[in-house]
Design a protein around this motif. Structure first.
Motif, PDB file in Angstrom:
ATOM      1  N   VAL A   3      64.523 -13.890   2.178  1.00  0.00           N
ATOM      2  CA  VAL A   3      64.565 -14.798   1.025  1.00  0.00           C
ATOM      3  C   VAL A   3      63.196 -15.459   0.820  1.00  0.00           C
ATOM      4  O   VAL A   3      62.669 -15.496  -0.299  1.00  0.00           O
ATOM      5  N   LEU A   4      62.597 -15.969   1.894  1.00  0.00           N
ATOM      6  CA  LEU A   4      61.282 -16.591   1.792  1.00  0.00           C
ATOM      7  C   LEU A   4      60.227 -15.594   1.340  1.00  0.00           C
ATOM      8  O   LEU A   4      59.344 -15.931   0.532  1.00  0.00           O
ATOM      9  N   SER A   5      60.296 -14.368   1.842  1.00  0.00           N
ATOM     10  CA  SER A   5      59.335 -13.328   1.460  1.00  0.00           C
ATOM     11  C   SER A   5      59.456 -12.988  -0.014  1.00  0.00           C
ATOM     12  O   SER A   5      58.454 -12.685  -0.684  1.00  0.00           O
ATOM     13  N   THR A   6      60.656 -13.017  -0.530  1.00  0.00           N
ATOM     14  CA  THR A   6      60.868 -12.691  -1.946  1.00  0.00           C
ATOM     15  C   THR A   6      60.277 -13.759  -2.859  1.00  0.00           C
ATOM     16  O   THR A   6      59.656 -13.445  -3.887  1.00  0.00           O
ATOM     17  N   VAL A   7      60.413 -15.016  -2.470  1.00  0.00           N
ATOM     18  CA  VAL A   7      59.923 -16.109  -3.315  1.00  0.00           C
ATOM     19  C   VAL A   7      58.421 -16.312  -3.153  1.00  0.00           C
ATOM     20  O   VAL A   7      57.714 -16.576  -4.134  1.00  0.00           O
ATOM     21  N   TRP A   8      57.913 -16.201  -1.935  1.00  0.00           N
ATOM     22  CA  TRP A   8      56.486 -16.387  -1.668  1.00  0.00           C
ATOM     23  C   TRP A   8      55.912 -15.151  -0.962  1.00  0.00           C
ATOM     24  O   TRP A   8      55.635 -15.183   0.238  1.00  0.00           O
ATOM     25  N   LEU A  49      61.199 -25.144   6.198  1.00  0.00           N
ATOM     26  CA  LEU A  49      61.888 -26.126   7.035  1.00  0.00           C
ATOM     27  C   LEU A  49      63.387 -26.110   6.780  1.00  0.00           C
ATOM     28  O   LEU A  49      64.191 -26.163   7.721  1.00  0.00           O
ATOM     29  N   LEU A  50      63.774 -26.016   5.505  1.00  0.00           N
ATOM     30  CA  LEU A  50      65.199 -25.931   5.182  1.00  0.00           C
ATOM     31  C   LEU A  50      65.814 -24.663   5.768  1.00  0.00           C
ATOM     32  O   LEU A  50      66.969 -24.667   6.213  1.00  0.00           O
ATOM     33  N   SER A  51      65.028 -23.583   5.800  1.00  0.00           N
ATOM     34  CA  SER A  51      65.516 -22.333   6.399  1.00  0.00           C
ATOM     35  C   SER A  51      65.734 -22.491   7.894  1.00  0.00           C
ATOM     36  O   SER A  51      66.718 -21.976   8.453  1.00  0.00           O
ATOM     37  N   LEU A  74      53.588 -31.588   2.883  1.00  0.00           N
ATOM     38  CA  LEU A  74      54.642 -30.615   2.629  1.00  0.00           C
ATOM     39  C   LEU A  74      54.432 -29.959   1.266  1.00  0.00           C
ATOM     40  O   LEU A  74      54.364 -30.643   0.246  1.00  0.00           O
ATOM     41  N   THR A  75      54.309 -28.654   1.274  1.00  0.00           N
ATOM     42  CA  THR A  75      54.250 -27.865   0.055  1.00  0.00           C
ATOM     43  C   THR A  75      55.642 -27.304  -0.216  1.00  0.00           C
ATOM     44  O   THR A  75      56.511 -27.342   0.666  1.00  0.00           O
ATOM     45  N   PRO A  76      55.873 -26.766  -1.412  1.00  0.00           N
ATOM     46  CA  PRO A  76      57.189 -26.156  -1.669  1.00  0.00           C
ATOM     47  C   PRO A  76      57.553 -25.067  -0.668  1.00  0.00           C
ATOM     48  O   PRO A  76      58.708 -24.975  -0.230  1.00  0.00           O
ATOM     49  N   ALA A  77      56.572 -24.246  -0.296  1.00  0.00           N
ATOM     50  CA  ALA A  77      56.851 -23.163   0.655  1.00  0.00           C
ATOM     51  C   ALA A  77      57.227 -23.718   2.023  1.00  0.00           C
ATOM     52  O   ALA A  77      58.150 -23.220   2.686  1.00  0.00           O
ATOM     53  N   LEU A 119      69.140 -22.149   9.899  1.00  0.00           N
ATOM     54  CA  LEU A 119      69.311 -21.290  11.075  1.00  0.00           C
ATOM     55  C   LEU A 119      70.055 -22.042  12.182  1.00  0.00           C
ATOM     56  O   LEU A 119      70.986 -21.496  12.793  1.00  0.00           O
ATOM     57  N   VAL A 120      69.656 -23.284  12.421  1.00  0.00           N
ATOM     58  CA  VAL A 120      70.310 -24.085  13.458  1.00  0.00           C
ATOM     59  C   VAL A 120      71.786 -24.294  13.129  1.00  0.00           C
ATOM     60  O   VAL A 120      72.672 -24.102  13.970  1.00  0.00           O
TER      61      VAL A 120
END
Length: 461
Positions: A299-304, A272-274, A264-267, A278-279
């Motif tokens: 949000v994910l695109s902005t950070v990574w 996974l948390l995203s 598991l990497t930070p991304a 969603l669920v």
């Protein structure tokens, strides 16, 4: 010729042209909606666009965007390995795990498309990695969702039972639930046998990439599927090859990291948390799946940004055009009364059993392109006059209509089928679309007659 009949013939022409000329059916359907809506139904632009599925557009874009990011940063690979560990390497069990998972989600209250949107991308990523037929995996996900879809606390079950109560018809919530569950389990079993499930059993257990790397071999029970490669799915030829059962399996190079797809990497953790978010947003907070997914993807695109740079291009735009165009035309049919016209024509037939089977077929055919709940809401009241005669059992008829109108959601024109089509990675999308269309056509042709014979003819209720 009546306007309603003209609109149906135009739909047939759209299918023929799209099939023979390899033109995107959605584009043809938009043109047909404009022509029929303007010239035949006397609708203005607002009336034509009333049938545009804006919610489905956002779901398709949002979910495929989020899972494109998950594929880019390796999250789906991590989930696939987790699934393999869960079933102790038995790949053949995974389609049934996905069936049970989507069934459980809908049974406890998730809307069927939301459950499919959550499960299908992971299931189809697994199918692509282990050489499982995408049609098999997609059908298992959709039939699982419909198998649990009529529990007494589910969305579909609550709606149908409410209609039955409002129309003062005899009802049985457990019979409705079990009818849908049994039919979908049987269909899933047939699909599993016909589309490679038995070969998966014969394959035995497989290991994770880390285990294979340590041994330098393909799987515990045999080689990797032809064309499969090393860690992260990239060709790694410098490390040599190993042979098993006549298939060459490429080993990872000495510089490859065995745990590259399993750590598991930070991304990946954030992704996974995203997915968990969603669920929870869909099931607990009752938020829209499409809007939630696209927000999380942003949000994910902005950070990574590096991981998601190509994600927008991987959104299934041809599928979006296809589905939105066809459903816009179906909306025009609804606006001009074609669906009601067909249902009332059948309801007026003087032979109750014949009327019953025709209503089941109308429910199946129309639901393959439109809202299953909407069709059930329209057809159950149409069945009231001949149900009142006492020759047809109300419980069996309602169950047959419910199953007929939902089991066909494997069609690529339905929301669930469209999600499966959009979520499948590394496939010839046109070929997969044709497979789903043929399979959906077979379901439409066979299932209504079978459920009519089993549930209506004996006179349940």
């Amino acid at each position: 010729m009546s306007p309603e009949l003209i609109s149906i013939l135009v739909l047939v022409v759209v299918f023929v042209i799209a099939t023979t000329r390899s033109i995107n059916m959605g584009a043809l359907a938009f043109a047909a909606a404009f022509g029929v809506g303007t010239l035949v139904a006397d609708l203005d632009a607002d009336g034509i666009f009333a049938g545009f599925p804006g919610d489905l557009f956002v779901v398709l874009v949002g979910v495929t965007y989020l899972f494109a990011i998950a594929r880019a940063n390796g999250t789906t690979d991590w989930l696939v390995h987790a699934a393999i560990r869960l079933v102790r390497g038995r790949v053949a069990l995974i389609p049934w795990v996905m069936f049970a998972l989507t069934g459980a989600l809908t049974a406890i209250g998730a809307v069927s498309p939301a459950a499919v949107a959550i499960v299908a991308p992971v299931a189809l990523s697994f199918a692509a990695r282990y050489g499982i037929s995408p049609l098999l995996m997609g059908a298992m996900v959709v039939h699982g969702a419909q198998g649990g879809g009529f529990s007494p606390i589910s969305i579909y079950g609550s709606i149908v039972n409410g209609i039955v109560e409002r129309e003062k018809l005899p009802g049985n919530e457990i019979t409705l639930f079990l009818a849908s569950l049994i039919v979908n389990v049987v269909i899933a079993g047939v699909v599993f046998v016909l589309f490679g499930g038995l070969k998966l059993w014969a394959q035995g257990a497989v290991g994770t990439d880390a285990e294979r790397d340590a041994r330098g071999t393909g799987t515990k029970g045999g080689p990797l599927p032809a064309g499969r490669t090393g860690t992260e799915g990239e060709p790694l030829s410098s490390g040599g090859s190993a042979r098993g059962a006549g298939t060459t399996v490429t080993r990872p190079s000495p510089t490859a990291t065995p745990l590259a797809t399993t750590r598991l990497t930070p991304a990946r953790t954030a992704t996974l948390l995203s997915l968990v978010a969603l669920v929870l947003a869909v099931l607990v907070l009752d938020l829209d799946a499409g809007l939630t997914a696209i927000t999380l993807a942003v949000v994910l695109s902005t950070v990574w940004p590096a991981d998601s740079r190509k994600a927008v291009g991987e959104i299934a735009w041809p599928t979006v055009l296809l589905i939105c165009g066809v459903l816009t035309y179906v909306g025009v049919l609804d606006e001009m009364g074609t669906i009601t016209w067909a249902g009332e024509g059948v309801g007026g037939i003087g032979v109750p059993l014949l009327a019953a089977v025709l209503l089941c077929y109308i429910g199946a055919i129309v639901s393959a392109f439109a809202s299953s709940v909407g069709i059930m809401g329209a057809l159950i009241p149409l069945a009231v006059p001949f149900l009142a005669q006492g020759e047809i059992g109300a419980v069996g008829m309602v169950a047959a209509l419910a199953v007929s109108a939902t089991v066909v959601d494997v069609s690529p024109f339905s929301t669930n089928g469209a999600l499966v089509l959009a979520a499948a990675p590394d496939v010839d999308r046109e070929r997969f679309f044709r497979q789903l269309m043929v399979y959906g056509g077979i379901v439409v042709a066979v299932v209504p007659a079978v459920v009519w014979l089993v549930m209506v003819v004996p006179g349940w209720g």
